[in-house]
Design a protein around this motif. Sequence first.
Motif, short mmCIF file in Angstrom:
data_model
loop_
_atom_site.label_atom_id
_atom_site.label_comp_id
_atom_site.label_asym_id
_atom_site.label_seq_id
_atom_site.Cartn_x
_atom_site.Cartn_y
_atom_site.Cartn_z
N GLU A 50 46.41 22.77 15.34
CA GLU A 50 46.31 23.27 13.76
C GLU A 50 46.16 24.73 13.94
N LEU A 51 47.09 25.39 13.40
CA LEU A 51 46.89 26.93 13.07
C LEU A 51 46.37 27.22 11.83
N GLY A 52 45.18 27.70 11.56
CA GLY A 52 44.52 27.88 10.18
C GLY A 52 43.61 26.82 9.89
N THR A 53 42.16 26.76 10.44
CA THR A 53 41.36 25.92 10.22
C THR A 53 40.79 25.89 8.80
N GLY A 54 40.75 27.07 8.22
CA GLY A 54 39.98 27.41 6.90
C GLY A 54 38.59 26.68 7.26
N THR A 55 38.13 26.02 6.26
CA THR A 55 36.72 25.37 6.09
C THR A 55 36.49 24.05 6.88
#
Length: 191
Positions: A50-55
């Motif tokens: 996953e690119l862009g985990t965020g919260t």
Amino acid sequence: MNDEPTRIPELVRRAQFAAHEAEFAMSCKDRTGALLATLAASKPGGLLLELGTGTGVGTAWLLSGMTTDAHLITVEADPATAMLARGTLGADPRVSLVVADAESWLDTYTGPGVDLVFVDCRPDRFRRRADLLGHLNPGGLYIGDDLLPEPTWPDDHEPRVEKFLAEIIDEPNLVVTLMTWSSGLVVAART
């Protein structure tokens, strides 16, 4: 038919709460998340990215579908946001959270090929796609979301999305489906 998920995993709820508390407005939508869980379940024992985990909302959805022997690498550029995700995700041995810019991570990654990649960071969907697809195993899935216009988009974003959509259809070695559903998705399989 109502396609809104009725069963939201507890880990997803915790990640959504963290996003709400942090006023983080770019989390994965529930319909997209339910699809991610389904697609993750199709890769038993697989390596997911996953690119862009965020919260951690999308991460939690992926984990909810993964088998116990699957592994997820999730990459988040912002250290403060990554810390929120780490607090939500806890010590699940199936996930490795990397604090790095997606492009920097691509420059240094030398591990095995991945079976599923979820691209959930705005600029990196449009750059370095060839490098990212080079890490995708045959039969691997490429998923991207947030392809329908949103009020939060910067002025120069819509032309990038249109260019991306035109290009990904012609990407060699991919079977591509574009979906005007949820936040707008691309789901593609590498041949």
